[in-house]
Design a protein around this motif. Structure first.
Motif, PDB file in Angstrom:
ATOM      1  N   LYS A  55       0.951  -1.271   0.004  1.00  0.00           N
ATOM      2  CA  LYS A  55       0.167   0.023  -0.059  1.00  0.00           C
ATOM      3  C   LYS A  55       0.915   1.114   0.041  1.00  0.00           C
ATOM      4  CE  LYS A  55      -4.137  -1.748   2.000  1.00  0.00           C
ATOM      5  NZ  LYS A  55      -5.343  -1.468   3.299  1.00  0.00           N
ATOM      6  N   GLY A  56       1.844   1.307   0.738  1.00  0.00           N
ATOM      7  CA  GLY A  56       2.934   2.242   0.655  1.00  0.00           C
ATOM      8  C   GLY A  56       3.648   2.579  -0.491  1.00  0.00           C
ATOM      9  N   ILE A  57       3.931   1.585  -1.220  1.00  0.00           N
ATOM     10  CA  ILE A  57       4.560   1.791  -2.561  1.00  0.00           C
ATOM     11  C   ILE A  57       3.541   2.145  -3.536  1.00  0.00           C
ATOM     12  CG2 ILE A  57       5.347   0.361  -4.660  1.00  0.00           C
ATOM     13  CD1 ILE A  57       7.468   0.826  -2.742  1.00  0.00           C
ATOM     14  N   ILE A  58       2.301   1.579  -3.378  1.00  0.00           N
ATOM     15  CA  ILE A  58       1.131   2.021  -4.453  1.00  0.00           C
ATOM     16  C   ILE A  58       0.735   3.634  -4.590  1.00  0.00           C
ATOM     17  CG2 ILE A  58      -1.340   1.703  -5.106  1.00  0.00           C
ATOM     18  CD1 ILE A  58      -0.862  -1.091  -4.081  1.00  0.00           C
ATOM     19  N   ASP A  59       0.689   3.943  -3.076  1.00  0.00           N
ATOM     20  CA  ASP A  59       0.443   5.424  -2.720  1.00  0.00           C
ATOM     21  C   ASP A  59       1.589   6.232  -3.449  1.00  0.00           C
ATOM     22  OD1 ASP A  59      -1.926   4.448  -1.592  1.00  0.00           O
ATOM     23  OD2 ASP A  59      -1.196   4.750   0.500  1.00  0.00           O
ATOM     24  N   ALA A  60       2.838   5.836  -3.190  1.00  0.00           N
ATOM     25  CA  ALA A  60       3.833   6.652  -3.423  1.00  0.00           C
ATOM     26  C   ALA A  60       4.153   6.777  -4.924  1.00  0.00           C
ATOM     27  CB  ALA A  60       5.190   5.843  -2.933  1.00  0.00           C
ATOM     28  N   VAL A  61       3.872   5.754  -5.774  1.00  0.00           N
ATOM     29  CA  VAL A  61       4.032   5.935  -7.323  1.00  0.00           C
ATOM     30  C   VAL A  61       3.089   6.341  -7.867  1.00  0.00           C
ATOM     31  CG1 VAL A  61       5.896   4.140  -6.823  1.00  0.00           C
ATOM     32  CG2 VAL A  61       3.790   3.512  -7.739  1.00  0.00           C
ATOM     33  N   MET A  62       1.746   6.304  -7.367  1.00  0.00           N
ATOM     34  CA  MET A  62       0.481   6.992  -8.298  1.00  0.00           C
ATOM     35  C   MET A  62       0.820   8.020  -9.344  1.00  0.00           C
ATOM     36  SD  MET A  62      -1.813   4.652  -8.392  1.00  0.00           S
ATOM     37  CE  MET A  62      -3.460   5.636  -9.186  1.00  0.00           C
ATOM     38  N   GLU A  63       1.555   8.722  -9.154  1.00  0.00           N
ATOM     39  CA  GLU A  63       1.543   9.937  -9.974  1.00  0.00           C
ATOM     40  C   GLU A  63       2.312   9.571 -11.262  1.00  0.00           C
ATOM     41  OE1 GLU A  63       5.324  12.610  -8.736  1.00  0.00           O
ATOM     42  OE2 GLU A  63       3.630  12.953  -7.798  1.00  0.00           O
ATOM     43  N   SER A  64       3.134   8.595 -11.251  1.00  0.00           N
ATOM     44  CA  SER A  64       3.977   8.059 -12.323  1.00  0.00           C
ATOM     45  C   SER A  64       3.531   6.671 -12.995  1.00  0.00           C
ATOM     46  CB  SER A  64       5.693   7.761 -12.029  1.00  0.00           C
ATOM     47  OG  SER A  64       6.115   9.132 -11.558  1.00  0.00           O
ATOM     48  N   ALA A  65       2.720   5.935 -11.999  1.00  0.00           N
ATOM     49  CA  ALA A  65       2.410   4.791 -12.644  1.00  0.00           C
ATOM     50  C   ALA A  65       0.945   4.304 -12.109  1.00  0.00           C
ATOM     51  CB  ALA A  65       3.652   3.828 -12.164  1.00  0.00           C
ATOM     52  N   PHE A  66       0.106   3.709 -12.939  1.00  0.00           N
ATOM     53  CA  PHE A  66      -1.222   3.513 -12.174  1.00  0.00           C
ATOM     54  C   PHE A  66      -1.527   1.885 -12.666  1.00  0.00           C
ATOM     55  CE2 PHE A  66      -1.594   4.697 -16.960  1.00  0.00           C
ATOM     56  CZ  PHE A  66      -2.534   3.703 -17.326  1.00  0.00           C
ATOM     57  N   VAL A  67      -0.450   1.101 -13.218  1.00  0.00           N
ATOM     58  CA  VAL A  67      -0.600  -0.256 -13.614  1.00  0.00           C
ATOM     59  C   VAL A  67       0.329  -1.043 -12.630  1.00  0.00           C
ATOM     60  CG1 VAL A  67      -0.633  -1.971 -15.353  1.00  0.00           C
ATOM     61  CG2 VAL A  67      -1.102   0.263 -15.845  1.00  0.00           C
ATOM     62  N   PHE A  68      -0.494  -2.116 -11.998  1.00  0.00           N
ATOM     63  CA  PHE A  68       0.444  -2.823 -10.911  1.00  0.00           C
ATOM     64  C   PHE A  68       0.588  -4.434 -11.012  1.00  0.00           C
ATOM     65  CE2 PHE A  68      -0.400   1.173  -9.306  1.00  0.00           C
ATOM     66  CZ  PHE A  68       0.627   1.601  -8.442  1.00  0.00           C
ATOM     67  N   LYS A  69       1.506  -4.824 -11.097  1.00  0.00           N
ATOM     68  CA  LYS A  69       1.371  -6.486 -11.336  1.00  0.00           C
ATOM     69  C   LYS A  69       2.144  -7.173 -10.211  1.00  0.00           C
ATOM     70  CE  LYS A  69       5.027  -8.081 -13.782  1.00  0.00           C
ATOM     71  NZ  LYS A  69       5.651  -8.968 -13.119  1.00  0.00           N
ATOM     72  N   PRO A  70       1.287  -7.573  -9.259  1.00  0.00           N
ATOM     73  CA  PRO A  70       1.496  -8.601  -8.308  1.00  0.00           C
ATOM     74  C   PRO A  70       1.847  -9.966  -8.552  1.00  0.00           C
ATOM     75  CG  PRO A  70      -0.936  -8.213  -8.170  1.00  0.00           C
ATOM     76  CD  PRO A  70      -0.309  -7.234  -9.367  1.00  0.00           C
ATOM     77  N   GLN A  71       3.003 -10.516  -8.336  1.00  0.00           N
ATOM     78  CA  GLN A  71       3.415 -11.996  -8.950  1.00  0.00           C
ATOM     79  C   GLN A  71       3.101 -12.954  -7.787  1.00  0.00           C
ATOM     80  OE1 GLN A  71       4.762 -14.740  -8.955  1.00  0.00           O
ATOM     81  NE2 GLN A  71       4.644 -14.739 -11.076  1.00  0.00           N
ATOM     82  N   ILE A  72       1.901 -13.861  -8.083  1.00  0.00           N
ATOM     83  CA  ILE A  72       1.385 -14.473  -6.983  1.00  0.00           C
ATOM     84  C   ILE A  72       2.366 -15.394  -6.192  1.00  0.00           C
ATOM     85  CG2 ILE A  72       0.722 -16.483  -8.479  1.00  0.00           C
ATOM     86  CD1 ILE A  72      -2.293 -16.287  -7.159  1.00  0.00           C
ATOM     87  N   ALA A  73       3.497 -15.776  -6.875  1.00  0.00           N
ATOM     88  CA  ALA A  73       4.374 -16.631  -6.106  1.00  0.00           C
ATOM     89  C   ALA A  73       4.806 -16.085  -4.743  1.00  0.00           C
ATOM     90  CB  ALA A  73       5.563 -17.187  -6.916  1.00  0.00           C
ATOM     91  N   PHE A  74       4.846 -14.829  -4.824  1.00  0.00           N
ATOM     92  CA  PHE A  74       5.528 -14.204  -3.789  1.00  0.00           C
ATOM     93  C   PHE A  74       4.578 -14.018  -2.616  1.00  0.00           C
ATOM     94  CE2 PHE A  74       8.463 -12.578  -7.036  1.00  0.00           C
ATOM     95  CZ  PHE A  74       9.785 -12.612  -6.527  1.00  0.00           C
ATOM     96  N   TYR A  75       3.181 -14.396  -2.828  1.00  0.00           N
ATOM     97  CA  TYR A  75       2.293 -14.542  -1.810  1.00  0.00           C
ATOM     98  C   TYR A  75       1.931 -15.793  -1.452  1.00  0.00           C
ATOM     99  CZ  TYR A  75       1.927  -9.466  -3.566  1.00  0.00           C
ATOM    100  OH  TYR A  75       2.202  -8.601  -3.970  1.00  0.00           O
ATOM    101  N   GLU A  76       1.942 -16.912  -2.257  1.00  0.00           N
ATOM    102  CA  GLU A  76       1.789 -18.280  -2.213  1.00  0.00           C
ATOM    103  C   GLU A  76       2.615 -18.751  -1.250  1.00  0.00           C
ATOM    104  OE1 GLU A  76       1.813 -19.663  -6.112  1.00  0.00           O
ATOM    105  OE2 GLU A  76      -0.426 -19.576  -6.232  1.00  0.00           O
ATOM    106  N   GLN A  77       3.879 -18.494  -1.152  1.00  0.00           N
ATOM    107  CA  GLN A  77       4.737 -19.032  -0.401  1.00  0.00           C
ATOM    108  C   GLN A  77       4.488 -18.817   1.190  1.00  0.00           C
ATOM    109  OE1 GLN A  77       8.655 -17.284  -0.518  1.00  0.00           O
ATOM    110  NE2 GLN A  77       7.799 -15.344  -1.637  1.00  0.00           N
TER     111      GLN A  77
END
Length: 311
Positions: free
Chosen positions: A61-83
């Motif tokens: 959430k901190g990253i998303i809030d910080a970069v929204m003025e430059s980037a609006f597309v986000f790609k979570p890689q599910i393996a980093f969460y499944e582990q």
């Protein structure tokens, strides 16, 4: 064939308006998350998956809030969460939800692809809806997903069906950025390399789902680490948006990705994960400040290179 394809036309309109073809890959690594975030959650939940998942969500959430003025597309890689088990999957789900809450677009980096019935279940889970009694419920509700075409067209068809039904999109793995990709992808089938054969499939699917912007909801993953192949594949798949990994930590730069774009600055989304998420580890700044600077610098570098080539 051109027609109504709201997602892809909306994506392109935003790229033009915000001058941003950047994707931020949300690949959280426990050992690289700021110590203050980890300490807070270890204190609350102990050495558990819950502590990790809460730290990941806080960080994302901190990253998303910080970069929204430059980037609006986000790609979570599910393996980093499944582990991290069920708690990790919940963090993935909540991350996707948060991106949508703040007006972003989600690319679920799931790289799925299996026999028809299994692919159908994957497609429903990540792009479609599941009917339970009189209700239709969404599981992960990504806007796009990445898919692996290795099992052939019947593993792709369920995803394409969900795209058409629910106005979603896919990025098919064509030429990936990893060093060993050529061990299989560069092999010849007759006079054609395997990745070129897959590109022909993608083009055939894309021309059936082209929106008013000239692009399709059927895109392709093509790595920045292979700029010559990138140039050839742009010619083979003129209606497909490219998702381009390999920028930053894997060695790709603005000059390597410019061939993915058309003359209007469209046609590509350039992914950067580690270079933005963990920029603070190089600068010593607050992680949000460092991420914002890294995203701004990436955006400026790509826009400058596109302007240079256009002259």
């Amino acid at each position: 064939m051109r027609g109504e394809n709201m997602l892809i036309d909306h994506l392109n309109a935003r790229i033009i308006k915000e001058k941003s073809p950047i994707v931020v890959g949300l690949d959280p690594r426990w050992d690289l998350i700021p110590e203050a975030i980890k300490h807070e959650n270890l204190k609350a939940y102990g050495e558990t998956f819950k502590a990790v998942a809460e730290s990941i969500l806080h960080f994302n959430k901190g990253i998303i809030d910080a970069v929204m003025e430059s980037a609006f597309v986000f790609k979570p890689q599910i393996a980093f969460y499944e582990q991290y088990g069920i708690e990790g999957i919940e963090a993935y789900y909540k991350t996707c939800q948060y991106v949508k809450e703040v007006g972003g677009i989600v690319i679920g980096d799931i790289k799925r692809g299996d026999i028809g019935s299994t692919s159908e279940a994957y497609a429903i889970a990540h792009l479609g809806e599941t009917t339970i009694g009189n209700r239709s419920l969404k599981a992960f509700d990504s806007d796009f997903v990445t898919i692996n075409p290795y099992l052939g067209s019947d593993c792709i068809a369920p995803f394409l069906n969900q795209c058409q039904t629910h106005d979603k999109g896919v990025f098919v793995l064509v030429k990936t950025s990893n060093p060993s990709s050529g061990e299989l992808q560069d092999l010849f089938v007759g006079n054609t390399r395997i990745y070129e054969r897959i590109a022909d499939w993608v083009h055939g699917w894309s021309i059936k789902t082209t929106g008013n912007s000239g692009y399709s909801s059927v895109g392709a993953v093509v790595g920045a680490t292979y700029p010559e192949e990138l140039k050839r594949l742009r010619e083979k798949m003129p209606n497909s948006i490219f998702l381009v990994p390999g920028y930053g930590a894997q060695g790709g730069g603005a000059k390597d990705v410019v061939e993915a774009f058309d003359s209007n600055g469209l046609g590509a989304l350039i992914n950067n994960s580690r270079g933005i998420l963990y920029a603070y580890r190089k600068t010593g700044e607050n992680y949000q400040i460092a991420a914002k600077k890294a995203a701004n610098e990436m955006k400026a570098s790509i826009v400058l290179e596109l302007e240079r080539v256009a002259k």
